[in-house]
Design a protein around this motif. Structure first.
Motif, PDB file in Angstrom:
ATOM      1  N   ALA A  56       0.379  -1.606   0.209  1.00 59.36           N
ATOM      2  CA  ALA A  56       0.816  -0.269  -0.243  1.00 59.36           C
ATOM      3  C   ALA A  56       1.002   1.089   0.559  1.00 59.36           C
ATOM      4  O   ALA A  56       2.171   1.405   0.419  1.00 59.36           O
ATOM      5  N   GLY A  57       0.812   1.858  -0.502  1.00 56.43           N
ATOM      6  CA  GLY A  57       1.537   3.647  -1.037  1.00 56.43           C
ATOM      7  C   GLY A  57       2.483   3.317  -1.637  1.00 56.43           C
ATOM      8  O   GLY A  57       3.285   4.262  -1.863  1.00 56.43           O
ATOM      9  N   ALA A  58       2.979   2.579  -2.619  1.00 54.45           N
ATOM     10  CA  ALA A  58       4.160   2.302  -3.574  1.00 54.45           C
ATOM     11  C   ALA A  58       3.266   2.864  -4.664  1.00 54.45           C
ATOM     12  O   ALA A  58       1.842   3.301  -4.993  1.00 54.45           O
ATOM     13  N   VAL A  59       4.330   3.430  -5.238  1.00 53.50           N
ATOM     14  CA  VAL A  59       4.374   4.029  -7.128  1.00 53.50           C
ATOM     15  C   VAL A  59       4.696   2.711  -7.837  1.00 53.50           C
ATOM     16  O   VAL A  59       5.684   2.639  -8.179  1.00 53.50           O
ATOM     17  N   LEU A  60       3.541   2.815  -8.685  1.00 56.36           N
ATOM     18  CA  LEU A  60       3.301   1.679 -10.248  1.00 56.36           C
ATOM     19  C   LEU A  60       4.495   2.709 -10.398  1.00 56.36           C
ATOM     20  O   LEU A  60       4.433   3.713 -10.757  1.00 56.36           O
ATOM     21  N   CYS A  61       5.946   1.624 -11.421  1.00 55.09           N
ATOM     22  CA  CYS A  61       6.773   2.546 -12.567  1.00 55.09           C
ATOM     23  C   CYS A  61       6.369   1.673 -13.688  1.00 55.09           C
ATOM     24  O   CYS A  61       5.255   0.883 -13.923  1.00 55.09           O
ATOM     25  N   CYS A  62       7.030   2.354 -14.406  1.00 56.37           N
ATOM     26  CA  CYS A  62       6.493   2.309 -16.186  1.00 56.37           C
ATOM     27  C   CYS A  62       7.968   3.047 -17.036  1.00 56.37           C
ATOM     28  O   CYS A  62       8.132   3.329 -16.802  1.00 56.37           O
ATOM     29  N   PRO A  86      14.925  11.743 -19.086  1.00 55.19           N
ATOM     30  CA  PRO A  86      14.021  10.439 -20.056  1.00 55.19           C
ATOM     31  C   PRO A  86      14.465  11.115 -21.514  1.00 55.19           C
ATOM     32  O   PRO A  86      14.581  10.033 -22.714  1.00 55.19           O
ATOM     33  N   GLY A  87      15.689  12.203 -21.754  1.00 53.45           N
ATOM     34  CA  GLY A  87      15.814  12.716 -22.804  1.00 53.45           C
ATOM     35  C   GLY A  87      17.281  12.627 -22.889  1.00 53.45           C
ATOM     36  O   GLY A  87      17.863  12.392 -24.513  1.00 53.45           O
ATOM     37  N   GLN A  88      18.238  11.677 -22.225  1.00 57.66           N
ATOM     38  CA  GLN A  88      19.294  11.589 -22.211  1.00 57.66           C
ATOM     39  C   GLN A  88      19.202   9.963 -22.518  1.00 57.66           C
ATOM     40  O   GLN A  88      20.795   9.894 -23.464  1.00 57.66           O
ATOM     41  N   THR A  89      18.177   9.033 -21.932  1.00 57.25           N
ATOM     42  CA  THR A  89      18.926   8.074 -22.272  1.00 57.25           C
ATOM     43  C   THR A  89      17.548   7.456 -22.746  1.00 57.25           C
ATOM     44  O   THR A  89      16.592   7.789 -22.403  1.00 57.25           O
ATOM     45  N   SER A  90      17.350   6.251 -23.910  1.00 57.99           N
ATOM     46  CA  SER A  90      15.769   5.490 -23.778  1.00 57.99           C
ATOM     47  C   SER A  90      15.650   4.264 -22.696  1.00 57.99           C
ATOM     48  O   SER A  90      14.411   4.079 -22.719  1.00 57.99           O
ATOM     49  N   ASP A  91      16.378   4.269 -21.965  1.00 55.24           N
ATOM     50  CA  ASP A  91      16.188   3.124 -21.141  1.00 55.24           C
ATOM     51  C   ASP A  91      15.572   4.117 -19.633  1.00 55.24           C
ATOM     52  O   ASP A  91      16.158   3.276 -18.584  1.00 55.24           O
ATOM     53  N   CYS A  92      14.830   4.932 -19.082  1.00 57.18           N
ATOM     54  CA  CYS A  92      14.880   5.633 -18.462  1.00 57.18           C
ATOM     55  C   CYS A  92      13.209   5.019 -17.732  1.00 57.18           C
ATOM     56  O   CYS A  92      12.293   5.697 -18.469  1.00 57.18           O
ATOM     57  N   PRO A  93      13.007   5.088 -16.802  1.00 56.71           N
ATOM     58  CA  PRO A  93      11.690   4.451 -16.486  1.00 56.71           C
ATOM     59  C   PRO A  93      11.173   5.540 -15.560  1.00 56.71           C
ATOM     60  O   PRO A  93      11.472   6.881 -15.018  1.00 56.71           O
ATOM     61  N   GLY A  94      10.067   5.390 -15.193  1.00 59.45           N
ATOM     62  CA  GLY A  94       9.352   6.951 -14.746  1.00 59.45           C
ATOM     63  C   GLY A  94       7.993   5.987 -14.118  1.00 59.45           C
ATOM     64  O   GLY A  94       8.527   5.071 -13.656  1.00 59.45           O
ATOM     65  N   ILE A  95       7.089   7.300 -13.726  1.00 59.18           N
ATOM     66  CA  ILE A  95       5.926   5.935 -12.901  1.00 59.18           C
ATOM     67  C   ILE A  95       4.820   6.903 -13.557  1.00 59.18           C
ATOM     68  O   ILE A  95       4.223   7.842 -14.135  1.00 59.18           O
ATOM     69  N   CYS A  96       3.978   5.952 -12.773  1.00 57.46           N
ATOM     70  CA  CYS A  96       2.267   5.956 -13.007  1.00 57.46           C
ATOM     71  C   CYS A  96       1.319   7.139 -12.694  1.00 57.46           C
ATOM     72  O   CYS A  96       1.825   7.087 -10.681  1.00 57.46           O
ATOM     73  N   GLN A  97       1.157   8.539 -12.895  1.00 58.61           N
ATOM     74  CA  GLN A  97      -0.140   8.959 -12.044  1.00 58.61           C
ATOM     75  C   GLN A  97      -1.456   9.293 -12.846  1.00 58.61           C
ATOM     76  O   GLN A  97      -1.311   9.199 -14.395  1.00 58.61           O
TER      77      GLN A  97
END
Length: 97
Positions: A56-62, A86-97
């Protein structure tokens, strides 16, 4: 007499209909398969076997090569707590909002 009976019946049904409504606890819908999430305070993304295993409270990675997309109600955005651009590398994870 018929009108009186119908009126009483209508009043009785109205009262019973309003008293018996209770919220139903719905079971969470779990999706099997890899689900990635990280603590809300930051940190690395971890792999969970099911969406119900995510704390609970965790942030989903994408995004990136490994993390996939977000649920349909959310979108993948840059993670402000990581050092990845994300502008520097193609393998930069994000988060779901």
């Amino acid at each position: 007499m018929k009108r009186l009976v119908l009126s009483c019946l209508w009043a009785w049904v109205s009262v019973l209909g309003g008293c018996g409504d209770r919220p139903v606890d719905e079971e969470p819908v779990c999706t099997e398969g890899r689900t990635f999430a990280r603590p809300a305070a930051g940190g690395s993304c971890q792999n969970y076997a099911s969406s119900c295993d995510v704390p609970a409270g965790a942030v989903l990675c994408c995004g990136g090569f490994a993390f996939g997309g977000c649920p349909t109600s959310k979108r993948c955005v840059d993670d402000p707590l990581d050092a990845c651009d994300p502008g520097q590398t193609s393998d930069c994870p994000g988060i779901c909002q």
